[in-house]
Design a protein around this motif. Structure first.
Motif, PDB file in Angstrom:
ATOM      1  N   UNK A  58       6.949  -9.293 -22.329  1.00  0.00           N
ATOM      2  CA  UNK A  58       7.830 -10.468 -23.146  1.00  0.00           C
ATOM      3  C   UNK A  58       9.109  -9.834 -23.713  1.00  0.00           C
ATOM      4  N   UNK A  59       8.970  -8.816 -24.435  1.00  0.00           N
ATOM      5  CA  UNK A  59      10.177  -8.355 -25.152  1.00  0.00           C
ATOM      6  C   UNK A  59      10.880  -7.695 -24.514  1.00  0.00           C
ATOM      7  N   UNK A  60      10.791  -6.887 -23.318  1.00  0.00           N
ATOM      8  CA  UNK A  60      11.476  -6.006 -22.826  1.00  0.00           C
ATOM      9  C   UNK A  60      12.254  -6.640 -21.359  1.00  0.00           C
ATOM     10  N   UNK A  61      11.261  -7.296 -20.527  1.00  0.00           N
ATOM     11  CA  UNK A  61      11.895  -7.672 -19.514  1.00  0.00           C
ATOM     12  C   UNK A  61      12.426  -9.037 -19.608  1.00  0.00           C
ATOM     13  N   UNK A  62      11.865  -9.975 -20.258  1.00  0.00           N
ATOM     14  CA  UNK A  62      12.315 -11.376 -20.359  1.00  0.00           C
ATOM     15  C   UNK A  62      13.558 -11.331 -21.436  1.00  0.00           C
ATOM     16  N   UNK A  63      13.689 -10.671 -22.275  1.00  0.00           N
ATOM     17  CA  UNK A  63      14.734 -10.801 -23.463  1.00  0.00           C
ATOM     18  C   UNK A  63      15.998  -9.957 -22.609  1.00  0.00           C
ATOM     19  N   UNK A  64      15.608  -8.875 -21.879  1.00  0.00           N
ATOM     20  CA  UNK A  64      16.673  -8.379 -21.315  1.00  0.00           C
ATOM     21  C   UNK A  64      17.235  -9.070 -20.027  1.00  0.00           C
TER      22      UNK A  64
END
Length: 83
Positions: free
Chosen positions: A57-63
């Motif tokens: 959620x935080x690393x892949x999607x937000x990036x």
């Protein structure tokens, strides 16, 4: 007192689905060690699941969202400059 124990044993073992009564005094040392180990494994599994969700959620999607916004704004700026 023995009549109370006999009645409780009869109640717990009566019927198709007998009740299972656990008390601390009946558990052996091995059972408590196995339960503790099971709780530790469940905790580790939940911790892994939380880390996997964090990474996805935080690393892949937000990036990906930030890169998409930067690409769209760069394309928009490029189109305004060359008009």
């Amino acid at each position: 007192m023995t009549s109370v124990i006999d009645i409780s044993q009869r109640i717990t073992t009566k019927g198709e689905n007998p009740l299972i009564v656990f008390t601390k005094s009946k558990q052996s040392q091995e059972n408590s060690k196995l339960e503790r180990r099971l709780q530790e494994l469940k905790f580790k599994q939940e911790l892994r699941k939380d880390w996997i969700l964090f990474i996805v959620r935080d690393v892949v999607i937000y990036s990906t969202i930030i890169l998409f916004i930067l690409a769209a704004s760069g394309y928009s700026l490029f189109m305004h400059i060359y008009r």
